[in-house]
Design an enzyme around this catalytic site. Sequence first.
Site, PDB file in Angstrom:
ATOM      1  N   ARG A  26      54.390  38.294  73.428  1.00 24.42           N
ATOM      2  CA  ARG A  26      55.411  37.311  73.054  1.00 24.42           C
ATOM      3  C   ARG A  26      56.102  37.806  71.782  1.00 24.42           C
ATOM      4  O   ARG A  26      55.575  37.685  70.676  1.00 24.42           O
ATOM      5  CB  ARG A  26      54.758  35.951  72.802  1.00 24.42           C
ATOM      6  CG  ARG A  26      55.738  34.793  72.664  1.00 24.42           C
ATOM      7  CD  ARG A  26      55.045  33.565  72.098  1.00 24.42           C
ATOM      8  NE  ARG A  26      54.871  33.680  70.653  1.00 24.42           N
ATOM      9  CZ  ARG A  26      53.877  33.128  69.969  1.00 24.42           C
ATOM     10  NH1 ARG A  26      52.919  32.466  70.595  1.00 24.42           N
ATOM     11  NH2 ARG A  26      53.804  33.255  68.660  1.00 24.42           N
TER      12      ARG A  26
ATOM     13  N   HIS B  29      56.434  31.083  68.853  1.00 23.20           N
ATOM     14  CA  HIS B  29      56.047  30.229  69.974  1.00 23.20           C
ATOM     15  C   HIS B  29      57.186  29.282  70.327  1.00 23.20           C
ATOM     16  O   HIS B  29      57.480  29.054  71.500  1.00 23.20           O
ATOM     17  CB  HIS B  29      54.799  29.421  69.616  1.00 23.20           C
ATOM     18  CG  HIS B  29      54.379  28.459  70.675  1.00 23.20           C
ATOM     19  ND1 HIS B  29      54.683  27.115  70.629  1.00 23.20           N
ATOM     20  CD2 HIS B  29      53.722  28.640  71.841  1.00 23.20           C
ATOM     21  CE1 HIS B  29      54.210  26.514  71.712  1.00 23.20           C
ATOM     22  NE2 HIS B  29      53.629  27.406  72.456  1.00 23.20           N
TER      23      HIS B  29
ATOM     24  N   TYR C  86      50.462  34.241  61.154  1.00 22.05           N
ATOM     25  CA  TYR C  86      49.258  34.627  61.892  1.00 22.05           C
ATOM     26  C   TYR C  86      49.324  36.016  62.515  1.00 22.05           C
ATOM     27  O   TYR C  86      48.377  36.443  63.166  1.00 22.05           O
ATOM     28  CB  TYR C  86      48.935  33.578  62.974  1.00 22.05           C
ATOM     29  CG  TYR C  86      50.056  33.284  63.946  1.00 22.05           C
ATOM     30  CD1 TYR C  86      50.281  34.085  65.076  1.00 22.05           C
ATOM     31  CD2 TYR C  86      50.896  32.190  63.749  1.00 22.05           C
ATOM     32  CE1 TYR C  86      51.299  33.801  65.966  1.00 22.05           C
ATOM     33  CE2 TYR C  86      51.928  31.898  64.645  1.00 22.05           C
ATOM     34  CZ  TYR C  86      52.127  32.705  65.749  1.00 22.05           C
ATOM     35  OH  TYR C  86      53.139  32.427  66.630  1.00 22.05           O
TER      36      TYR C  86
END
Length: 405
Positions: A292, A296, A305
Amino acid sequence: MTNPNNVSLNINHELEFIDGHGLDVPTYRVLSEQGSVLEGAKEPEIDKQTALKIYDTMRFIRALDERMQAAQRQGRVSFYMQCLGEEAAVTASAAALDDNDMIMAQYREQAALRYRGFTLEQFMNQMFSNEQDLGKGRQMPIHYGSRELNYMTISSPLGTQIPQATGYAYGQKLKHVNKDSGELDSTIDNVTICYFGEGAASEGDFHAGLNMAAVHKAPVLFFARNNGYAISTPADEQFAGDGIASRGVGYGIKAIRVDGADALAVYAATKKAREIATETGEPVLIESLAYRLGAHSTSDDPSGYRSKDEEAGFRENCPVARFRNWLLSKGWLDEQEDEQVKEKVREQILEALKAAEKVAKPPLEDLISDVYDTPIPSLEKQYNELKAHIKKYPDAYPTTAGRLK
């Protein structure tokens, strides 16, 4: 000897345990990261028209994602989720289906809807929740749905579409089952594909849906997009097993793992999975590995993160560029023309955005107009209370207050 436990009775006198990683699932790949066919790999049967439609869809979605991400940052829409990095996984799998197959998506599969024919205007109307939105403005942005294109409306709660897909696929199968023998009379016409992320595979609905499909033999293709992160949770904090494909084996389902950045591999795997489902009436699990590349959602900041270096490493393995290089090598794509089309698509998207944000919002009565054939008393009561509240505080609801009847 009867076997009520439904297990393989392979008696062993040695005390030994099967290792948790005893099943080594391979990853199917056709194209190199540069877009050339790998030695020993075989190109799937795919015609020029289909290949170009896949590329056109990926190119469009990449441009749409770029524009709408910026629109959210400008405050023009409230929310957006990109398909960035997973365009090949979604588009090529949709291309391998029949148009009458049902698609049950999670929320990052706008490319599948575009491949089916969802127009630019329909995308924009949904994201701006205007009166031309097929969902009548009831859903937040990117929660698309289209009865005409066999694309079930997206639901926000995670994983709910998985058992629903099993039930829908079982209904598709029943039309071909002999009532006396219980066996298939003919090859099944259509199947259901169910998309979800590896994070959703940690939900209870995943396990219930797969077990139900395996036991009742429903022709559903479970398409797990393993993109490395469930929002901010990396895969190694979600599960200890060998990805998602290994779970299919545990449930007695045929499974395959595929390089999700390789459009040809995804197309071939999904095509074969559909063939299995239509001929046997049984489910298949496909695990796609594609990083990805974006956040998100527009509510997420991935820098908290994961590192920029990690992202950069995967950015070089661009699924769109990879497939584009293969098309160029086949002589199916003109490089100069491609650049011109890219710019034209960007212009069309911006024009459609400006038009959609000027369209009026749906009338308030659309909230309840077709929930039931005739609104029931409790809905009428709630609607009248809402209308009275808006009339009392019109400044707090300027858009709606001006359209009250």
